[in-house]
Write an enzyme that holds these catalytic residues in place. Structure first.
Site, short mmCIF file in Angstrom:
data_model
loop_
_atom_site.label_atom_id
_atom_site.label_comp_id
_atom_site.label_asym_id
_atom_site.label_seq_id
_atom_site.Cartn_x
_atom_site.Cartn_y
_atom_site.Cartn_z
N GLY A 12 0.82 -1.21 0.00
CA GLY A 12 0.00 0.00 0.00
C GLY A 12 0.85 1.25 0.00
O GLY A 12 0.61 2.20 -0.78
N ASN A 115 -2.30 -11.45 -2.38
CA ASN A 115 -1.87 -12.80 -2.71
C ASN A 115 -3.07 -13.74 -2.72
O ASN A 115 -4.09 -13.50 -2.07
CB ASN A 115 -0.85 -13.31 -1.68
CG ASN A 115 0.51 -12.67 -1.87
OD1 ASN A 115 0.92 -12.38 -2.99
ND2 ASN A 115 1.21 -12.45 -0.77
N LYS A 199 0.96 -16.92 -10.52
CA LYS A 199 1.37 -16.35 -9.24
C LYS A 199 0.91 -17.25 -8.09
O LYS A 199 1.65 -17.45 -7.11
CB LYS A 199 0.79 -14.95 -9.06
CG LYS A 199 1.23 -14.29 -7.75
CD LYS A 199 0.72 -12.87 -7.60
CE LYS A 199 1.25 -12.28 -6.29
NZ LYS A 199 0.75 -10.90 -6.06
N SER A 269 6.14 -13.23 2.39
CA SER A 269 5.09 -12.57 3.17
C SER A 269 4.51 -13.52 4.22
O SER A 269 4.21 -13.11 5.34
CB SER A 269 3.98 -12.05 2.26
OG SER A 269 3.40 -13.11 1.51
#
Length: 317
Positions: A12, A115, A199, A269
């Site tokens: 962000g 994600n 992805k 992450s």
């Protein structure tokens, strides 16, 4: 151009910084406005947030640190927004949109950047009916070292594609040009589903293996993890095929090896979430494969095992 970014995390703030720089330096955008919303902004009120002071720090690829102010969104900004860019966790997408949906004008565009997959099925019905919804997939590396303090750890690229609703070539070109000028390279994809699945496949391997085994990304290329990677990918390829998406096992393994090498020292992450004792996005990654496998009658024991292992780690805190 009025843009609101939801989510003050790494991605962000990465987009907030680059779009803010574009608006500040380009006369074409001198009347444009950029605002930020965080989970602390909900529930929305008519409180005047213009005097709330908050700076962020951004360290770029040249190790130069920038300090700038954050402008928080008020209800009137949401009502005037042309673009809502959501950079939050997958499990936060639906609730974030439910908090603002009654304040959106029907011409505003929604862009999801997260994600995993499966969030589209959870969107409020008003979103699907009244708005064009895009997804933004990025390979940029960004690390949040402290609240409102991020470092751009790796230059990547982004793909933009339409998920839901009506749009036209002019809108698609305009969005792509704006984002690409702010943080290149951004490319519009007419077949975004293939990119999403690619992805997802990469995340299904790198995220849980690094989180469970406490590894840096590059370490998954060690020989001891190759059997697990092959099992994971064979299951993903079978489920993807049932969804109309085709992959080649060798090409997919090579792609994951390259991503792991390119981000060798990075902390995924999901590993960051587990280390920080936060909820991860595992339900929308390997958990998504598990549930789709059930739908299509395809066994996914390796993905299911990793999904349950990460959920067990989360349950400990």
């Amino acid at each position: 151009m009025n843009i609101i970014i939801i989510g003050p995390g790494a991605m962000g703030l990465l987009w907030y910084h680059h779009i803010g720089q574009l608006f500040n330096k380009n006369p074409e955008y001198h009347k444009s406005q950029l605002h930020l919303l965080s989970s602390k902004s909900f529930p929305l009120t008519h409180e005047d947030l213009s005097n709330r002071e908050q700076d962020y720090c951004f360290t770029d690829q040249h190790n130069q640190t920038h300090h700038n102010s954050i402008h928080y969104a008020q209800i009137k900004n949401i009502e005037q927004a042309d673009i809502i860019l959501l950079c939050v966790k997958s499990f936060q997408i639906s609730s974030a949109l439910k908090n603002i949906v009654n304040h959106l004008n029907k011409n505003s565009v929604i862009i999801l950047s997260h994600n995993g997959m499966g969030t589209v099925a959870e969107l409020p019905t008003e979103i699907e009916k009244d708005h064009a919804v895009y997804t933004l997939l990025t390979t940029h590396g960004c690390l949040r070292s402290a609240p409102f303090c991020i470092t751009h750890t790796g230059v990547g690229s982004s793909d933009l594609g339409l998920l839901l609703g009506a749009s036209n070539a002019t809108q698609q070109q305009s969005l792509t040009q704006l984002l690409n000028t702010a943080l290149p390279d951004v490319n519009f994809q007419t077949n975004i589903k293939q990119k999403q699945w690619l992805k997802l496949a990469i995340n299904c391997v790198i995220n849980p293996l690094t989180a469970i085994n406490n590894l840096e990304n590059g370490q998954i290329n060690n020989a001891k993890y190759q059997t697990s990677i092959t099992l994971l990918l064979n299951e993903i390829i079978a489920v993807a095929s049932a969804e109309g998406v085709q992959f080649d096992l060798h090409e997919l393994k090579q792609r994951i090896k390259e991503v792991a090498q390119a981000t060798a020292k990075n902390c995924s992450s999901m590993r960051c979430d587990i280390l920080a004792k936060r909820r991860s996005e595992i339900d929308y990654i390997n958990g998504y494969i598990h549930h789709l496998g059930i739908t299509h009658g395809i066994a996914t024991p390796e993905n299911t095992m990793l999904w349950q292992t990460v959920k067990n780690l989360e349950s400990e805190y």
